[in-house]
Structures are given as C-alpha cells and as structure tokens.
Design a protein around this motif. Structure first.
Motif, short mmCIF file in Angstrom:
data_model
loop_
_atom_site.label_atom_id
_atom_site.label_comp_id
_atom_site.label_asym_id
_atom_site.label_seq_id
_atom_site.Cartn_x
_atom_site.Cartn_y
_atom_site.Cartn_z
N LEU A 139 0.91 -1.20 -0.30
CA LEU A 139 -0.14 0.14 -0.10
C LEU A 139 0.80 1.40 0.01
N HIS A 140 1.95 1.04 -0.47
CA HIS A 140 3.02 2.13 -0.45
C HIS A 140 2.39 3.16 -1.57
N PRO A 141 2.55 4.46 -1.38
CA PRO A 141 1.93 5.34 -2.57
C PRO A 141 2.26 4.86 -3.88
N GLU A 142 3.47 4.70 -3.85
CA GLU A 142 4.06 4.31 -5.36
C GLU A 142 3.42 3.19 -6.12
N SER A 143 3.24 2.12 -5.04
CA SER A 143 2.42 0.93 -5.52
C SER A 143 1.18 1.43 -5.86
N VAL A 144 0.32 2.29 -5.11
CA VAL A 144 -1.09 2.36 -5.45
C VAL A 144 -1.00 3.29 -6.84
N SER A 145 -0.04 4.23 -6.84
CA SER A 145 0.01 4.95 -8.01
C SER A 145 0.00 3.94 -9.38
N ARG A 146 0.79 2.98 -9.25
CA ARG A 146 0.94 2.22 -10.35
C ARG A 146 -0.32 1.33 -10.58
N LYS A 180 0.15 8.43 8.30
CA LYS A 180 0.91 9.55 8.80
C LYS A 180 2.55 9.15 8.48
N SER A 181 2.76 7.98 9.39
CA SER A 181 3.87 7.36 9.39
C SER A 181 4.81 7.18 8.17
N VAL A 182 3.85 6.69 7.33
CA VAL A 182 4.49 6.24 5.79
C VAL A 182 4.75 7.54 5.35
N ILE A 183 4.00 8.62 5.32
CA ILE A 183 4.50 9.70 4.53
C ILE A 183 5.63 10.29 5.25
N TRP A 232 16.51 18.28 -1.94
CA TRP A 232 15.07 18.50 -2.34
C TRP A 232 14.70 18.53 -3.61
N PHE A 233 15.70 19.01 -4.49
CA PHE A 233 15.29 19.12 -5.99
C PHE A 233 15.16 17.29 -6.48
N LYS A 234 15.91 16.48 -5.91
CA LYS A 234 16.07 15.15 -6.39
C LYS A 234 14.78 14.38 -5.77
N GLY A 235 14.18 14.88 -4.73
CA GLY A 235 12.99 14.23 -3.97
C GLY A 235 11.68 14.72 -4.33
N VAL A 236 11.65 16.11 -4.77
CA VAL A 236 10.38 16.75 -4.79
C VAL A 236 9.46 16.30 -5.88
N LYS A 237 9.82 15.81 -6.86
CA LYS A 237 9.04 15.20 -7.96
C LYS A 237 8.41 13.99 -7.37
N THR A 238 9.05 13.20 -6.90
CA THR A 238 8.66 11.76 -6.45
C THR A 238 7.86 11.95 -5.24
N LEU A 291 4.34 10.13 -3.96
CA LEU A 291 3.84 9.86 -2.58
C LEU A 291 2.72 10.55 -2.38
N PHE A 292 2.46 11.68 -2.44
CA PHE A 292 1.28 12.52 -2.17
C PHE A 292 0.20 11.99 -3.05
N LYS A 293 0.39 11.96 -4.23
CA LYS A 293 -0.62 11.46 -5.26
C LYS A 293 -0.97 10.13 -5.02
N GLY A 294 -0.20 9.19 -4.79
CA GLY A 294 -0.49 7.77 -4.45
C GLY A 294 -1.65 7.86 -3.31
N GLU A 295 -1.03 8.68 -2.16
CA GLU A 295 -1.82 8.75 -0.94
C GLU A 295 -3.23 9.20 -1.04
N LYS A 296 -3.26 10.35 -2.04
CA LYS A 296 -4.59 10.86 -2.30
C LYS A 296 -5.48 9.82 -2.92
N ILE A 297 -4.98 8.99 -3.95
CA ILE A 297 -5.56 7.79 -4.69
C ILE A 297 -6.19 6.93 -3.63
N LEU A 298 -5.21 6.59 -2.81
CA LEU A 298 -5.59 5.61 -1.82
C LEU A 298 -6.70 5.94 -0.88
N CYS A 299 -6.60 7.29 -0.42
CA CYS A 299 -7.43 7.76 0.54
C CYS A 299 -8.92 8.00 0.02
#
Length: 623
Positions: A126-133, A203-206, A238-244, A249-257
């Motif tokens: 249920l990691h957001p990346e998995s949910v996004s896929r 929350k802890s996942v994020i 930050w530059f390296k991680g912001v898109k991911t 992360l946040f997109k996948g979490e929104k999909i799941l929620c």
C-alpha cells in the motif's frame, strides 16, 4: 445454523426500504420491526461467536483467497444496523436495541482490528508508489471487470490476467478490503474510529517516505546557522526528491485515501488533509527557508531553480491539494513562491548596486575586456535562461531608478516591452556607464576608445550567443553594433592622426623633391612609432580585430599608395645605405597584421622593418 441457512438470511432482500412498504392485499403483512431485529440479533450473535474481536478461530477475515466470510460479516453488520434503525423508530428504549448496540460495538471492534491489520500487514503493497501503479492506465484495462474495487475474491478480480504484477494484485485486494470495511463503518456511524486508525498508520508512511527521499524537517534558526555548503546539499536533496514526493507519494496517498473513503467526500478530503499536512508543509516550506537565508548575488540561480520547480509542479499541486481542507498546504506553496520571488527581486537590485559600487581605478592592461564586463554579462546571460519566470517576478519590481532610459541607448520604449527586457537593458546600461568612467583612466585617448569597442563587442557577442537575444531583440543588437563602429572610427581617427598628418592634404599635388623626401621620412617615423605603441594593445575578438585593421589599412593605404606612386621616383636616394623611401604600400599591411595581439612592450623597442609577419594577414586584398 448451517452456513447455507445463514446465507439465506444474509443475502435475502432487505426487510425494509427507505420508503414505507405498503402491504399487498394478496400477500401477508411484512414482518414487524421487532421480529426483524430479533432475527438479525440471532444471526449477528451466532456470527460474532466465531468472528468476535477476541476470537482465536482465525487470524483474519480478510486472509487467503476466499473473501466469502468477510462479505458475510459485513452484510451481517449492515443488516443489524438497518434493523436497529427500523426498531428505534418504534421503540428507542427496547432491551433488544441495547443488545443490538452491544453486538454492533463488538462487530466494530472486529472491523477496526481487521482494518488496522490490513494497513499494517500490507504496508509495503500500500505504499503510495505501488498504489499509483495500480491506478496507471496500463492496469486499468486489466481490471476493467472490477467495479470500483468491490469486495471480491482473487478469481473475481480476474487475477489470472498475467498483465497484473504481484504488487498490483496484492494492492488491489488490500484496497478493496479497506474500502469494504470503511464503507461499512461509515454507513453504521463508526467512521470516526475508522479514520483515526487510518491516519495513525498513513501519517507514518508519509514521514518515513520523505525521510528516505532526503527531505527532513528544518527550523528557520537551524537553516540560518548552516554553512552554505551544507545547505546546498540539502537543496540538492530537495530537488532530487520533490517530484517523487509529489507525483508518487502524495498523489498515491490521495488515490488510496479517495478510494478507501469514497463513501464520504468530507471524510476523504479531511482525512487526506490531516495525513498530508505535516509532510507537505515540510516539503513546500523548505524553499521559503532557503529564501530567507543570507543573500548574495550568486545564490540567485539556485533560488530561481527552487521557484521554477514549484511553478513546474503547480498543476499537480493544485490537483492533489485542491480541497478546502488542504488550504494550509496551498497557503504554504504560495508563501514559498512569494518569498522566493521577493528574494530574487532583491538579489537583482543588489546586483545592480554592486555594479555601481565597483571601485577599481587601474586601467585594464592593453585596453582589453574588463573583468566587470565578463562577470556582469555572464551573470545576465545565465539569468536569461529563466526569462519566463523572471518576467512574472519582475513585473512586481519597478526599475530601481526614476530616471528615463536614454533613447540613444535603448531606443524608444515600447508598450510591449516585457519587464525582463526593461530590467536587463537597464543593467547593461549601468554597466556601460561604469565602463565609460573606467575608460577615462587611460592616458591615451585612442586606447580608451579601443577599450570601449572591446567591451561593447564582448557585450554584444554575449547577447547574440545566449537567450539574451530573445530578451533584448534584434534592434538592440543593431544599435549597439553601430556604437562599436563609432568607437572604432574614433580610435582610428585619433590613434593614426599623427601618421595621416605627415602626408600632404592633397597627395596628388606636385611638390618639390625636398618636400617629398621630408614627407616620406616623417611618414616612416610616425607609422613605425604608432605600430610600436599599438603592438601591445589588444582586441580579443577576431572579427573586430580584422575589421579595425582593414579599415585602417584601406584609408591609410589609399592615401599613402597615391602619394607613393606620385613621388617615389623623384625623391632619389640620400645614399646607397640610407634610402629615403623605406616603406612600400605592401609593407604597411605586414606591419598592421602584427597589431592587437598584445605581443609588444608598448613603451620600448622598435618595430622590425622586415616584412614577414607571424600572423596571417587579412590585407592581401587591400594593398
């Protein structure tokens, strides 16, 4: 009761509906609410005896391939709740209603336990990346037979389709289970308990995911105390991680929620907002902390990169955090952009001030390009790579002076001139004014004009070969190229005036042999002395160097060539070892070819009379 009998009870049509049922004259009267509740109490009691929260008969309702027991449990709870509502409308103080409440609480305890267990056991899946896929277009067609992730077995999911990976398969099943439980708990009035469990886990996942991306919570005071090298490392992370973080992360979490709590728009929006608030504030608050860091002109580029990164992600940010419940995240994004924009505007103003305050008075050796010119134009040319976002930022920053821009410099101002065009043109004007002052430090006026031509040529070249050409435009380039020609002309007139003065005003006029001999001697002396001085001067740009030398050669060669043709024969020789005419028109080009490479001393030594030159000559067509 046998399982078969239980299923008859569980899956029969609801005993009542939202609209009152009117008895048909040809059928018996519908069961009374009291009997409906009694019947459901018996079914629920029997079922909970096996699947209560303290039961040890099985680890989980939602385990293995068979979801039949889970489906039955949820139906039991829904039917019990419906019967309770029906009975409460008739007798709200009934003992049976109290018993039903107790059974409902017991059932909810079990569902809460199941809900928490599914979230924990399937944390990886249920990691957001998995949910996004799972939500990607590739897998939508593979599960097109599944209607909104209803509670189904693996066979009913069409898992046999080999295009679905193991991660996607487990993710789909877990999401379906969570949604089924959430739907049930929300519909029976236990949504608050369900959301509490969900928020604690997610929350802890994020937080953990952001940490793994190198994005950590920092305070203003901690950032201010950092060395720039340390902060720069964190900026790169930050530059390296912001898109991911945003798109996965946040997109996948929104999909799941959104999926789990699809039964209630307010719940899913509120739940996602509370889950994402802390992490999103850390993510989008970091650029604001950087904007408040100690300022210097060189930091403008990384600040522009931060501003551009947020601007590029604005579409995703607005989509993911679109609800009113996420307004605090939206406010943080806006605040960071405002602070970054203010920082950028301030740095450009400070940059102009630094140009004006540059105080070196020592002339650049040999009239070359001043270091200030290189620094300013490199800086501005790099800034022009950000012309899109700078236009937006500089629109709120008026020019730092009320004095009008000289028309001789920029031309007539146009309404369509963009903010960045006006600001960059002004910065270059400030530079040129500064260079004019530095040119006054030369003792030789001709060299000061050569200095002006060199520096303006460098500026124009920078404009031509960078995105500045799109900012300033062709008219600006043409106007300044004409100024280069003007500086070159003044250099030629002043720098070679002594040589031109040795020739008669009318080079074709008949003069005496003595006058001719005197002119030849004076020309030879003045020409060689001028060449001796100017061999130490420099013109770095090859095109400008050749243009200047060719223009001198054409003008001087034409006059001297005519004078030479008219008077060479009549002068004779003073002696065999001391000819009067020492320079032919062809010799001039060889001497001029050695100019502007900065190879001479400029103050001592003489120019060799030998004709070969170490530099290729552009004058073969001139003489």
């Amino acid at each position: 009761m046998t399982r078969k009998g239980m299923r008859i009870v569980l899956f029969r049509p609801p005993p009542f509906s939202s609209a009152p049922r009117t008895p048909s004259p040809h059928t018996s009267s519908p069961p009374l609410p009291d009997s409906i509740l009694e019947e459901n109490l018996e079914v629920a009691k029997s079922f909970l005896a096996r699947w209560g929260p303290d039961s040890t008969t099985a680890v989980s309702l939602f385990q293995g391939d068979d979801r039949d027991e889970a489906r039955q449990f949820i139906e039991v709870v829904k039917n019990l709740h419906a019967a309770m509502q029906c009975h409460a409308s008739q007798d709200s103080s009934s003992d049976k209603l109290v018993r039903a409440h107790d059974l409902m609480s017991t059932a909810m305890e079990r569902l809460q336990k199941e809900f928490s267990q599914i979230l924990s056991v399937n944390r990886e899946y249920l990691h957001p990346e998995s949910v996004s896929r799972v939500q990607s277009p590739m897998t939508i067609s593979a599960r097109s037979s599944v209607s909104d992730f209803e509670l189904k077995t693996e066979d009913e999911f069409g898992i046999a389709n080999e295009s679905i990976s193991e991660v996607e398969r487990v993710s789909m099943l877990a999401m379906a289970d969570l949604k089924a439980i959430a739907d049930c708990m929300i519909s029976t009035g236990y949504g608050k308990e369900c959301v509490k469990i969900y928020k604690t886990v997610r929350k802890s996942v994020i937080g953990e995911s952001l940490y793994n991306l190198g994005i950590e919570k920092l305070s203003f005071s901690k950032v201010q105390k950092m060395d720039w090298d340390v902060l720069e490392i964190k900026i790169k992370s930050w530059f390296k991680g912001v898109k991911t973080a945003l798109k996965s992360l946040f997109k996948g979490e929104k999909i799941l929620c959104d999926h789990v709590f699809s039964a209630s728009l307010p719940i899913r929006e509120s739940c996602f907002a509370q889950i994402s608030k802390a992490g999103a504030t850390i993510l989008f608050g970091f650029p604001e902390l950087v904007a408040k860091y100690k300022k210097s002109p060189e930091k403008i580029f990384i600040t522009l990169d931060l501003y551009e990164a947020i601007a590029d992600l604005s579409t995703e940010i607005n989509y993911i955090f679109s609800s009113t419940a996420s307004s605090n995240v939206q406010s943080q994004v806006v605040s960071s952009q405002i602070k970054l924009g203010e920082n950028i505007g301030t740095l450009i103003t400070d940059f102009e001030t630094s140009i004006q305050k540059e105080s070196s008075k020592k002339p650049v050796p040999r009239g070359g390009v001043h270091p200030l010119t290189r620094y300013v134009m490199n800086y501005i040319s790099f800034l022009s790579d950000y012309r899109g976002i700078l236009n937006d930022i500089l629109a709120d920053w008026p020019l730092p002076t009320k004095l009008p821009m000289p028309e001789s410099y920029y031309g007539t101002s146009k309404e369509e001139d963009s903010p960045i065009t006006l600001h960059f043109a002004w910065l270059i004007l400030v530079l040129l004014c500064k260079l004019d002052g530095k040119g006054e430090h030369y003792n030789n006026v001709a060299l000061s004009y050569l200095f002006s031509a060199n520096n303006l040529q460098y500026i124009v070249n920078k404009v031509r070969t960078s995105n500045l050409r799109f900012v300033l435009g062709g008219d600006w380039i043409e106007k300044h190229e004409s100024k280069i020609k003007l500086y070159s002309s003044k250099y030629r007139r002043i720098g070679w005036s002594e040589v031109f003065s040795t020739l008669p005003a009318d080079v074709k006029a008949e003069i005496s042999p003595e006058e001719a001999r005197e002119s030849f001697r004076n020309f030879d002396r003045a020409f060689k002395e001028t060449c001796r001085k100017q061999t130490s001067w420099i013109v770095p740009d090859q095109t400008l160097r050749d243009e200047i030398k060719i223009s001198v050669a054409k003008e001087l060669g034409a006059l001297y060539g005519e004078f030479y043709a008219e008077n060479r024969v009549r002068t004779g020789r003073v002696s065999e070892s001391d000819p009067v005419v020492r320079l032919s028109p062809d010799d001039l080009g060889n001497y001029l070819s050695d100019l502007f490479y900065g190879s001479g001393s400029g103050s001592e030594g003489s120019v060799s009379s030998s004709t070969p030159s170490s530099h290729s000559s552009p004058f073969s067509a001139v003489f």
